[in-house]
Design a protein around this motif. Structure first.
Motif, PDB file in Angstrom:
ATOM      1  N   VAL A   1      -1.576 -12.974   4.328  1.00 57.49           N
ATOM      2  CA  VAL A   1      -0.811 -11.774   4.675  1.00 57.49           C
ATOM      3  C   VAL A   1      -1.618 -10.545   4.266  1.00 57.49           C
ATOM      4  O   VAL A   1      -2.105 -10.454   3.136  1.00 57.49           O
ATOM      5  CB  VAL A   1       0.570 -11.756   3.979  1.00 57.49           C
ATOM      6  N   THR A   2      -1.756  -9.599   5.189  1.00 54.88           N
ATOM      7  CA  THR A   2      -2.549  -8.394   4.932  1.00 54.88           C
ATOM      8  C   THR A   2      -1.652  -7.266   4.432  1.00 54.88           C
ATOM      9  O   THR A   2      -0.606  -6.989   5.025  1.00 54.88           O
ATOM     10  CB  THR A   2      -3.279  -7.944   6.208  1.00 54.88           C
ATOM     11  N   TYR A   3      -2.101  -6.624   3.360  1.00 53.12           N
ATOM     12  CA  TYR A   3      -1.353  -5.509   2.763  1.00 53.12           C
ATOM     13  C   TYR A   3      -2.249  -4.272   2.731  1.00 53.12           C
ATOM     14  O   TYR A   3      -3.386  -4.339   2.257  1.00 53.12           O
ATOM     15  CB  TYR A   3      -0.918  -5.856   1.330  1.00 53.12           C
ATOM     16  N   PRO A   4      -1.764  -3.142   3.233  1.00 53.32           N
ATOM     17  CA  PRO A   4      -2.558  -1.908   3.151  1.00 53.32           C
ATOM     18  C   PRO A   4      -2.579  -1.368   1.725  1.00 53.32           C
ATOM     19  O   PRO A   4      -1.602  -1.517   0.980  1.00 53.32           O
ATOM     20  CB  PRO A   4      -1.823  -0.948   4.096  1.00 53.32           C
ATOM     21  N   LEU A   5      -3.691  -0.739   1.368  1.00 53.40           N
ATOM     22  CA  LEU A   5      -3.817  -0.136   0.042  1.00 53.40           C
ATOM     23  C   LEU A   5      -3.375   1.324   0.097  1.00 53.40           C
ATOM     24  O   LEU A   5      -3.318   1.927   1.167  1.00 53.40           O
ATOM     25  CB  LEU A   5      -5.270  -0.229  -0.432  1.00 53.40           C
ATOM     26  N   PRO A   6      -3.042   1.910  -1.047  1.00 50.11           N
ATOM     27  CA  PRO A   6      -2.598   3.313  -1.055  1.00 50.11           C
ATOM     28  C   PRO A   6      -3.677   4.239  -0.494  1.00 50.11           C
ATOM     29  O   PRO A   6      -4.867   3.923  -0.520  1.00 50.11           O
ATOM     30  CB  PRO A   6      -2.346   3.600  -2.545  1.00 50.11           C
ATOM     31  N   ASP A   7      -3.235   5.371   0.024  1.00 49.34           N
ATOM     32  CA  ASP A   7      -4.154   6.379   0.540  1.00 49.34           C
ATOM     33  C   ASP A   7      -3.951   7.664  -0.252  1.00 49.34           C
ATOM     34  O   ASP A   7      -2.836   8.171  -0.298  1.00 49.34           O
ATOM     35  CB  ASP A   7      -3.874   6.634   2.024  1.00 49.34           C
ATOM     36  N   PRO A   8      -4.978   8.186  -0.909  1.00 46.88           N
ATOM     37  CA  PRO A   8      -6.364   7.713  -0.925  1.00 46.88           C
ATOM     38  C   PRO A   8      -6.564   6.511  -1.840  1.00 46.88           C
ATOM     39  O   PRO A   8      -5.799   6.314  -2.779  1.00 46.88           O
ATOM     40  CB  PRO A   8      -7.123   8.925  -1.451  1.00 46.88           C
ATOM     41  N   PHE A   9      -7.620   5.737  -1.538  1.00 43.59           N
ATOM     42  CA  PHE A   9      -8.027   4.606  -2.372  1.00 43.59           C
ATOM     43  C   PHE A   9      -9.483   4.830  -2.748  1.00 43.59           C
ATOM     44  O   PHE A   9     -10.353   4.898  -1.882  1.00 43.59           O
ATOM     45  CB  PHE A   9      -7.855   3.291  -1.618  1.00 43.59           C
TER      46      PHE A   9
ATOM     47  N   GLU B   1     -13.961  -1.592   2.120  1.00 44.44           N
ATOM     48  CA  GLU B   1     -14.387  -1.283   3.487  1.00 44.44           C
ATOM     49  C   GLU B   1     -13.205  -1.024   4.418  1.00 44.44           C
ATOM     50  O   GLU B   1     -13.236  -0.112   5.244  1.00 44.44           O
ATOM     51  CB  GLU B   1     -15.227  -2.433   4.038  1.00 44.44           C
ATOM     52  N   GLU B   2     -12.139  -1.825   4.289  1.00 46.06           N
ATOM     53  CA  GLU B   2     -11.035  -1.764   5.230  1.00 46.06           C
ATOM     54  C   GLU B   2      -9.794  -1.075   4.676  1.00 46.06           C
ATOM     55  O   GLU B   2      -8.874  -0.761   5.441  1.00 46.06           O
ATOM     56  CB  GLU B   2     -10.655  -3.186   5.687  1.00 46.06           C
ATOM     57  N   GLY B   3      -9.747  -0.856   3.362  1.00 44.82           N
ATOM     58  CA  GLY B   3      -8.554  -0.248   2.788  1.00 44.82           C
ATOM     59  C   GLY B   3      -7.356  -1.169   2.809  1.00 44.82           C
ATOM     60  O   GLY B   3      -6.202  -0.720   2.884  1.00 44.82           O
TER      61      GLY B   3
ATOM     62  N   LYS C   1       1.330  -8.278  -6.616  1.00 47.03           N
ATOM     63  CA  LYS C   1       0.165  -7.472  -6.259  1.00 47.03           C
ATOM     64  C   LYS C   1      -0.689  -7.195  -7.487  1.00 47.03           C
ATOM     65  O   LYS C   1      -0.179  -6.954  -8.579  1.00 47.03           O
ATOM     66  CB  LYS C   1       0.608  -6.151  -5.622  1.00 47.03           C
ATOM     67  N   GLY C   2      -2.008  -7.230  -7.275  1.00 49.65           N
ATOM     68  CA  GLY C   2      -2.939  -7.025  -8.370  1.00 49.65           C
ATOM     69  C   GLY C   2      -3.237  -5.555  -8.632  1.00 49.65           C
ATOM     70  O   GLY C   2      -2.709  -4.660  -7.949  1.00 49.65           O
ATOM     71  N   PRO C   3      -4.103  -5.284  -9.595  1.00 53.48           N
ATOM     72  CA  PRO C   3      -4.428  -3.904  -9.974  1.00 53.48           C
ATOM     73  C   PRO C   3      -5.175  -3.124  -8.905  1.00 53.48           C
ATOM     74  O   PRO C   3      -5.345  -1.910  -9.036  1.00 53.48           O
ATOM     75  CB  PRO C   3      -5.280  -4.074 -11.229  1.00 53.48           C
ATOM     76  N   VAL C   4      -5.628  -3.802  -7.833  1.00 51.57           N
ATOM     77  CA  VAL C   4      -6.340  -3.091  -6.771  1.00 51.57           C
ATOM     78  C   VAL C   4      -5.409  -2.135  -6.031  1.00 51.57           C
ATOM     79  O   VAL C   4      -5.871  -1.192  -5.366  1.00 51.57           O
ATOM     80  CB  VAL C   4      -6.983  -4.099  -5.793  1.00 51.57           C
ATOM     81  N   PHE C   5      -4.110  -2.321  -6.153  1.00 56.79           N
ATOM     82  CA  PHE C   5      -3.144  -1.445  -5.485  1.00 56.79           C
ATOM     83  C   PHE C   5      -2.962  -0.177  -6.321  1.00 56.79           C
ATOM     84  O   PHE C   5      -2.011  -0.026  -7.088  1.00 56.79           O
ATOM     85  CB  PHE C   5      -1.813  -2.172  -5.283  1.00 56.79           C
ATOM     86  N   ALA C   6      -3.901   0.718  -6.186  1.00 59.25           N
ATOM     87  CA  ALA C   6      -3.893   1.974  -6.936  1.00 59.25           C
ATOM     88  C   ALA C   6      -4.666   3.014  -6.137  1.00 59.25           C
ATOM     89  O   ALA C   6      -5.396   2.690  -5.197  1.00 59.25           O
ATOM     90  CB  ALA C   6      -4.537   1.783  -8.310  1.00 59.25           C
ATOM     91  N   ASN C   7      -4.466   4.278  -6.498  1.00 59.12           N
ATOM     92  CA  ASN C   7      -5.215   5.351  -5.834  1.00 59.12           C
ATOM     93  C   ASN C   7      -6.630   5.461  -6.379  1.00 59.12           C
ATOM     94  O   ASN C   7      -7.569   5.749  -5.638  1.00 59.12           O
ATOM     95  CB  ASN C   7      -4.487   6.688  -6.009  1.00 59.12           C
TER      96      ASN C   7
END
Length: 306
Positions: free
Chosen positions: A126-134, A117-119, A88-94
Motif C-alpha cells: 500500500v502506497t502512502y504519500p509523505l507530508p509536504d514539504p518533505f 525521490e517520489e515523496g 507509520k515510521g519516523p519517515v512521515f515527517a516534514n
C-alpha cells in the motif's frame, strides 16, 4: 526568509554559507547530505532549522541492526479489534534527520530511496504519500570507516547537495566558547517557529517566476557535459545533476532577493550539487585530487555568459 537565516546564524557561529545552502536546498525541494567530523554542529544545524520552520520533525539514529521497517513502518495484527493496523515510521515527517546514515546496511539505506525521490513509501503493498514539504538531511562522518557502509551512487544521486562542514575560524571558535560559558544542564527552551510550512511552500511556488536566460541554460549544459569529457573522471554528471544545478541556482537567487539567475549563482551551487555525483579516476585519487578541484577547473575553463 532573512529572519530564519539570522536566527540560525546566531545559533551556529561560523557556518553562514552552509546555513544558506541548507535553506536553499529546502526551497528547491531537494535533500542534503551533511558531512563533517564529530563535534562541529551537524546535528545542531538541523535541529535549529527544524525548530524555526514549524511542522513535524523526526530524528533517526542509524545503526547496523536497523531494518527498513524501522524507517518506513510496518503492519501489525491488533488482536483486540481482530484486524491488521499500519504503524507509520519516523519517515512521515516534514523534516527528517538521518543521523550517521552510513552506519546502516545498504538494504536499510535503500528504504529512503522511494521516499526521497517520489515523496511516498510503500508498506505491505500500500502506497502512502509523505507530508509536504518533505526534507531529508543525512549526516555522516568522513574519517571513520570501521563499521560503516559506503552510500551507493543511486543513493547519493537522491541528494541535491552534499555540504562539507569544516572547523570554524579562530574568532568563530572563540565566540562558540563565549556562548557556552553560562552552560547549564537545564533543557534548552524551544525556539518559536519564525517561518511556517505554508510560507515555505509559498516561496517554492515563487521559483516558477525566477527568470533563467538562455545563456544560463547554455552555461549549465556546458558545465555538465564538460565533466563527461575529462579523463580525470570515471563518471561525469548526469542530466539529473544538471537539473539539480538549475533548481539550486534559482533557489539561491530567490534567497538573495532576486528574480533572475546569474552565472555567480551557478558557480555558488555547482560544487555542493555535483561533488557527490562525480567518480574520480584512480590516478586522480592517488594524486590527492578531489571532485571540488575538478569542478573549479571546469568552471574556470568555460566562458562566463554576459
Amino acid at each position: 526568509m532573512e529572519p530564519l537565516l539570522q536566527q540560525m546564524e546566531k545559533e551556529l557561529v561560523g557556518q553562514r554559507q552552509n546555513i544558506r545552502l541548507l535553506v536553499t536546498a529546502l526551497l528547491a525541494g531537494g535533500h542534503v547530505l551533511l558531512e563533517g567530523v564529530p563535534g562541529i554542529g551537524k546535528t545542531k544545524m538541523v535541529r535549529a532549522l527544524s525548530g524555526l520552520i514549524g511542522g513535524e520533525s523526526r530524528r533517526i539514529q542509524f545503526t547496523p541492526d536497523m531494518m527498513p521497517s524501522d524507517i518506513i513502518g510496518h503492519v501489525v495484527f491488533n488482536m483486540q479489534d481482530n484486524r491488521f493496523e499500519t504503524i507509520k515510521g519516523p519517515v512521515f515527517a516534514n523534516l527528517l534527520l538521518a543521523d550517521e546514515i552510513n552506519r546502516t546496511p545498504p538494504k536499510t539505506q535503500a528504504a529512503l530511496l522511494e521516499a526521497m525521490e517520489e515523496g511516498q513509501v510503500t508498506i505491505h503493498g500500500v502506497t502512502y504519500p509523505l507530508p509536504d514539504p518533505f526534507f531529508v538531511v543525512a549526516t555522516q562522518n568522513p574519517v571513520e570507516y570501521e563499521g560503516t557502509y559506503v552510500l551507493p551512487e543511486a543513493q547519493l544521486d537522491r541528494f541535491l547537495f552534499k555540504l562539507t562542514m569544516q572547523y570554524p575560524s579562530h574568532e568563530s571558535e572563540k565566540q562558540i566558547l563565549i556562548q557556552h560559558a553560562p552552560f547549564t544542564r537545564k533543557q534548552e527552551e524551544k525556539q518559536a517557529p519564525v517561518y511556517s510550512l505554508d510560507d515555505i511552500l509559498a516561496q517554492r511556488r515563487k521559483l516558477q517566476d525566477v527568470v533563467v536566460d538562455d545563456s544560463i541554460f547554455e552555461y549549465i549544459t556546458t558545465l555538465i557535459r564538460k565533466t563527461r569529457e575529462t579523463k580525470r573522471l570515471l563518471l561525469g554528471a548526469s542530466s539529473r545533476a544538471g537539473i539539480a544545478v538549475l533548481m539550486a541556482s534559482k533557489a539561491w537567487a530567490l534567497l538573495d532577493g532576486r528574480e533572475y539567475v546569474t552565472p555567480d549563482d551557478v558557480k555558488m551551487v555547482a560544487r555542493p550539487a555535483l561533488r557527490h555525483r562525480l567518480i574520480l579516476s584512480p590516478q586522480v585519487e592517488l594524486e590527492g585530487g578531489t571532485s571540488d578541484h575538478i569542478i573549479e577547473e571546469t568552471l574556470a575553463a568555460i566562458p562566463v555568459p554576459r
